[in-house]
Enzyme design. Sequence first.
Site, PDB file in Angstrom:
ATOM      1  N   THR A 205       0.841  -1.197   0.000  1.00  0.00           N
ATOM      2  CA  THR A 205       0.000   0.000   0.000  1.00  0.00           C
ATOM      3  C   THR A 205       0.878   1.249   0.000  1.00  0.00           C
ATOM      4  OG1 THR A 205      -0.113   0.316   2.408  1.00  0.00           O
ATOM      5  CG2 THR A 205      -1.670  -1.259   1.425  1.00  0.00           C
TER       6      THR A 205
ATOM      7  N   LEU B 122       5.596 -14.547   2.957  1.00  0.00           N
ATOM      8  CA  LEU B 122       6.506 -15.049   3.984  1.00  0.00           C
ATOM      9  C   LEU B 122       6.039 -16.359   4.607  1.00  0.00           C
ATOM     10  CD1 LEU B 122       7.740 -11.868   5.887  1.00  0.00           C
ATOM     11  CD2 LEU B 122       8.691 -12.988   3.883  1.00  0.00           C
TER      12      LEU B 122
ATOM     13  N   TYR C 167       2.721  -9.818  19.404  1.00  0.00           N
ATOM     14  CA  TYR C 167       3.576  -9.247  18.350  1.00  0.00           C
ATOM     15  C   TYR C 167       4.937  -8.860  18.922  1.00  0.00           C
ATOM     16  CZ  TYR C 167       5.080  -5.500  15.076  1.00  0.00           C
ATOM     17  OH  TYR C 167       5.773  -4.688  14.215  1.00  0.00           O
TER      18      TYR C 167
ATOM     19  N   THR D   5       7.334 -11.665  18.956  1.00  0.00           N
ATOM     20  CA  THR D   5       7.947 -11.958  17.647  1.00  0.00           C
ATOM     21  C   THR D   5       9.089 -10.989  17.356  1.00  0.00           C
ATOM     22  OG1 THR D   5       6.516 -10.554  16.228  1.00  0.00           O
ATOM     23  CG2 THR D   5       5.686 -12.743  16.824  1.00  0.00           C
TER      24      THR D   5
END
Length: 250
Positions: free
Chosen positions: A11, A61, A172, A175
């Site tokens: 985007t 991914l 998140y 990670t």
Amino acid sequence: MKTALVTGVSTKVGLGYAIAEALGKQDYHVIISARKLEQAETIARELNSQGLSISAIRIDLLDRKSIAEAASQVNKKHPVLDVLVNNAALMLDGSATTLEKDLDEFNIEFQTNVTGTWSVTQEFYKMLVASGHGRIVNVSSGAGSFTDPDFGLVHFPGAALKLLDPYPLTPYAITKLALNGLTIKMSKDFKADNILVNAVCPGFTATRAGSADFGARPVSESVKGIVWAATLPDDGPNGGFFRDGAPLPW
């Protein structure tokens, strides 16, 4: 002309677009990737219309075959890769608490942000070696730090994010903690090939609707530190964690 690969460019409002645009303006040919090829191709056409040199490939991914196929395609046209910006990442909107988090959902986040990034680096590594001065930038987050005063695991949510209190620490962040560890590992493993590897936190950035209302800064500000790490001189830092060119605590 030097060549760079930037993952996760789907985007115009994301960091990927701004990274590709900034490197293109520094006379890099920039290869951009997205999970859907048509999205990357649309962005490439937009940037090419500005007089930049941009091409598009598909990388998912979560699909290692797509990564290997992309590397093969790039190697045929651009066997030398100077910069790899591992920008693609995923943060899902499900529950963030330890007890309620859907672990299948978390596995998708982890496989995208850590395993997928690792796979991209493996597949494109020989092209980076061919450069003689390869640069790898892992776009991370202060959320993956232990002691960053605003985003870190210990202090979250810090003063800059006080409006989010009592929002739970996100999976998140776990990670990105792992990605920071991977950055250190890569920096040691790749040092002999003169490849500098660093993690960069772009800061709280307005890449989602409404995030500016919570203090997120413009993408144009956040991208500067990423481009700085992508264009380091040979005597630049290796295995570091930065925001806006300044070191962050791990």
